[in-house]
Write a protein that holds these residues in place. Sequence first.
Motif, short mmCIF file in Angstrom:
data_model
loop_
_atom_site.label_atom_id
_atom_site.label_comp_id
_atom_site.label_asym_id
_atom_site.label_seq_id
_atom_site.Cartn_x
_atom_site.Cartn_y
_atom_site.Cartn_z
N ALA A 23 0.84 -1.21 0.00
CA ALA A 23 0.00 0.00 0.00
C ALA A 23 0.87 1.26 0.00
CB ALA A 23 -0.93 -0.01 1.21
N LEU A 24 1.98 1.22 0.72
CA LEU A 24 2.90 2.37 0.73
C LEU A 24 3.57 2.54 -0.63
CD1 LEU A 24 4.75 2.08 4.17
CD2 LEU A 24 3.11 3.83 3.47
N ARG A 25 4.06 1.44 -1.18
CA ARG A 25 4.79 1.53 -2.45
C ARG A 25 3.88 2.00 -3.57
NH1 ARG A 25 7.29 -3.78 -3.26
NH2 ARG A 25 5.27 -4.34 -4.13
N THR A 26 2.62 1.59 -3.53
CA THR A 26 1.67 2.00 -4.56
C THR A 26 1.28 3.46 -4.41
OG1 THR A 26 0.77 -0.26 -4.69
CG2 THR A 26 -0.61 1.54 -5.54
N GLY A 27 1.01 3.86 -3.16
CA GLY A 27 0.51 5.21 -2.94
C GLY A 27 1.57 6.28 -2.80
N ARG A 28 2.75 5.91 -2.28
CA ARG A 28 3.85 6.88 -2.10
C ARG A 28 5.15 6.23 -2.56
NH1 ARG A 28 2.96 11.92 -1.93
NH2 ARG A 28 4.63 12.42 -0.48
N PRO A 29 5.30 6.00 -3.85
CA PRO A 29 6.46 5.23 -4.34
C PRO A 29 7.80 5.89 -4.05
CG PRO A 29 5.26 6.25 -6.16
CD PRO A 29 4.40 6.41 -4.94
N LYS A 30 7.82 7.19 -3.83
CA LYS A 30 9.09 7.88 -3.56
C LYS A 30 9.37 8.07 -2.07
CE LYS A 30 9.22 10.36 -7.95
NZ LYS A 30 9.31 11.68 -8.62
N ALA A 31 8.45 7.65 -1.23
CA ALA A 31 8.65 7.80 0.21
C ALA A 31 9.75 6.85 0.69
CB ALA A 31 7.36 7.51 0.96
N ARG A 32 10.48 7.30 1.69
CA ARG A 32 11.45 6.43 2.35
C ARG A 32 10.74 5.65 3.45
NH1 ARG A 32 17.02 7.79 1.98
NH2 ARG A 32 17.43 9.58 0.63
N VAL A 33 11.10 4.37 3.59
CA VAL A 33 10.47 3.51 4.58
C VAL A 33 11.56 2.90 5.45
CG1 VAL A 33 9.01 1.48 4.96
CG2 VAL A 33 8.55 3.00 3.01
N LEU A 34 11.35 2.95 6.76
CA LEU A 34 12.25 2.28 7.70
C LEU A 34 11.48 1.18 8.41
CD1 LEU A 34 14.99 2.10 9.23
CD2 LEU A 34 13.97 3.63 10.94
N VAL A 35 11.89 -0.06 8.20
CA VAL A 35 11.30 -1.20 8.89
C VAL A 35 12.20 -1.57 10.06
CG1 VAL A 35 10.65 -3.63 8.68
CG2 VAL A 35 10.15 -2.04 6.81
N VAL A 36 11.61 -1.63 11.23
CA VAL A 36 12.36 -1.80 12.47
C VAL A 36 12.16 -3.21 13.01
CG1 VAL A 36 12.61 -0.95 14.84
CG2 VAL A 36 12.17 0.66 12.98
N SER A 37 13.22 -3.80 13.52
CA SER A 37 13.14 -5.14 14.09
C SER A 37 12.33 -5.14 15.39
CB SER A 37 14.54 -5.70 14.35
OG SER A 37 15.31 -4.81 15.16
N ILE A 38 11.76 -6.29 15.72
CA ILE A 38 10.97 -6.44 16.94
C ILE A 38 11.92 -6.51 18.13
CG2 ILE A 38 9.29 -7.91 18.15
CD1 ILE A 38 8.59 -9.04 15.32
N PRO A 39 11.63 -5.77 19.20
CA PRO A 39 12.51 -5.83 20.37
C PRO A 39 12.65 -7.26 20.91
CG PRO A 39 10.96 -4.01 20.57
CD PRO A 39 10.53 -4.82 19.38
N ASP A 40 13.72 -7.49 21.62
CA ASP A 40 13.99 -8.81 22.21
C ASP A 40 13.15 -8.96 23.48
OD1 ASP A 40 14.93 -11.19 23.14
OD2 ASP A 40 17.04 -10.58 23.24
N LEU A 41 11.91 -9.41 23.30
CA LEU A 41 11.00 -9.56 24.45
C LEU A 41 11.52 -10.60 25.43
CD1 LEU A 41 7.54 -9.39 22.64
CD2 LEU A 41 8.96 -7.53 23.52
N TYR A 42 12.21 -11.60 24.92
CA TYR A 42 12.77 -12.61 25.82
C TYR A 42 13.75 -11.97 26.78
CZ TYR A 42 14.69 -17.12 27.29
OH TYR A 42 15.08 -18.21 28.03
N ARG A 43 14.45 -10.97 26.32
CA ARG A 43 15.37 -10.22 27.19
C ARG A 43 14.62 -9.59 28.36
NH1 ARG A 43 20.36 -8.76 29.31
NH2 ARG A 43 20.34 -6.55 29.83
N LEU A 44 13.38 -9.11 28.12
CA LEU A 44 12.60 -8.54 29.21
C LEU A 44 12.32 -9.58 30.28
CD1 LEU A 44 9.98 -6.31 27.35
CD2 LEU A 44 12.26 -5.71 28.18
N TRP A 45 11.99 -10.80 29.84
CA TRP A 45 11.78 -11.86 30.83
C TRP A 45 13.08 -12.12 31.59
CZ3 TRP A 45 14.26 -16.58 31.24
CH2 TRP A 45 13.80 -17.39 32.30
N GLU A 46 14.19 -12.16 30.89
CA GLU A 46 15.47 -12.45 31.54
C GLU A 46 15.78 -11.44 32.66
OE1 GLU A 46 18.41 -14.64 28.36
OE2 GLU A 46 18.15 -12.48 28.14
N VAL A 47 15.57 -10.14 32.38
CA VAL A 47 15.95 -9.13 33.36
C VAL A 47 14.86 -8.88 34.39
CG1 VAL A 47 17.48 -7.99 31.72
CG2 VAL A 47 15.12 -7.16 31.98
#
Length: 283
Positions: A155-179
Amino acid sequence: MPRRWVATLACLAALVALACEGGGSAAPRPTRSAGQPGGPGGIAALGDSISTGFASCLVLTSCERNSWSTGDGLRVRSHYRRLLDQDPSIRGRAYNHARSGARADALEGQAKAAVRDRADYVTVLIGANDVCRGGVDAMTPVAEFRADVDRGLRALRTGRPKARVLVVSIPDLYRLWEVGHGDARATRAWRRGVCPALLANATSTAPADRSRRAAVRDRIDAYNSELVAACRAYGSRCRHDGGAVHRVRFTLDMLNPLDWFHPNVDGQGRLAEVTWRSSGLAD
């Protein structure tokens, strides 16, 4: 009445009329929900509660001014504030379409909203709720997660083909359990139903509980791999953070003291810092 008084009253009447009609020299500040035709398109955030700044204001609700992506508060040097330093003309053009509880299947609708805003830069952080919405059996299948992400990016590529997109990794939720599993405050909060697939029976060392946590950790790794592949398939206008967020070594003092899960102001600031370095927009 002297002629000069008549002229003065006429001028005052004209000024009042302009004010009543919304005229004058100062233009209204753009709102977060209105698209801006022409000019810099600004920034839009897609995703879940992390990008809304949830619980960073010491209440369990969204606090967008502290969002690592679009926040305009003074306590977090968000991507929006950093972009303002580079281009003041985007002031007011920060649109936060992330929603608490959102899963990857919400991305398409959020992306279409960013297209309507004419955003030139879009951040995507999604996946925690695909893991945390219930037990292990309720986690979104990996193939379904990828399909949902692809629809949103399409939907982004079709509607805003020149926009820059940053895809971010999912935080390490297991780390939250550890600490956190050794902290009575955290485990008390988690018993209210915070990410049960991972954090239920947080202090248990039973094989079934250990296996369940390992399954959550593996699913997050699988989602992160799909996010990399989805961004690569998008093309050159998409950048991935290279796992920067997932590598953040969260500590308890980076979490809010109500659910011990969502980042506080310090945590949001850390997310802004590591993702900005990955954005390709840094000075």
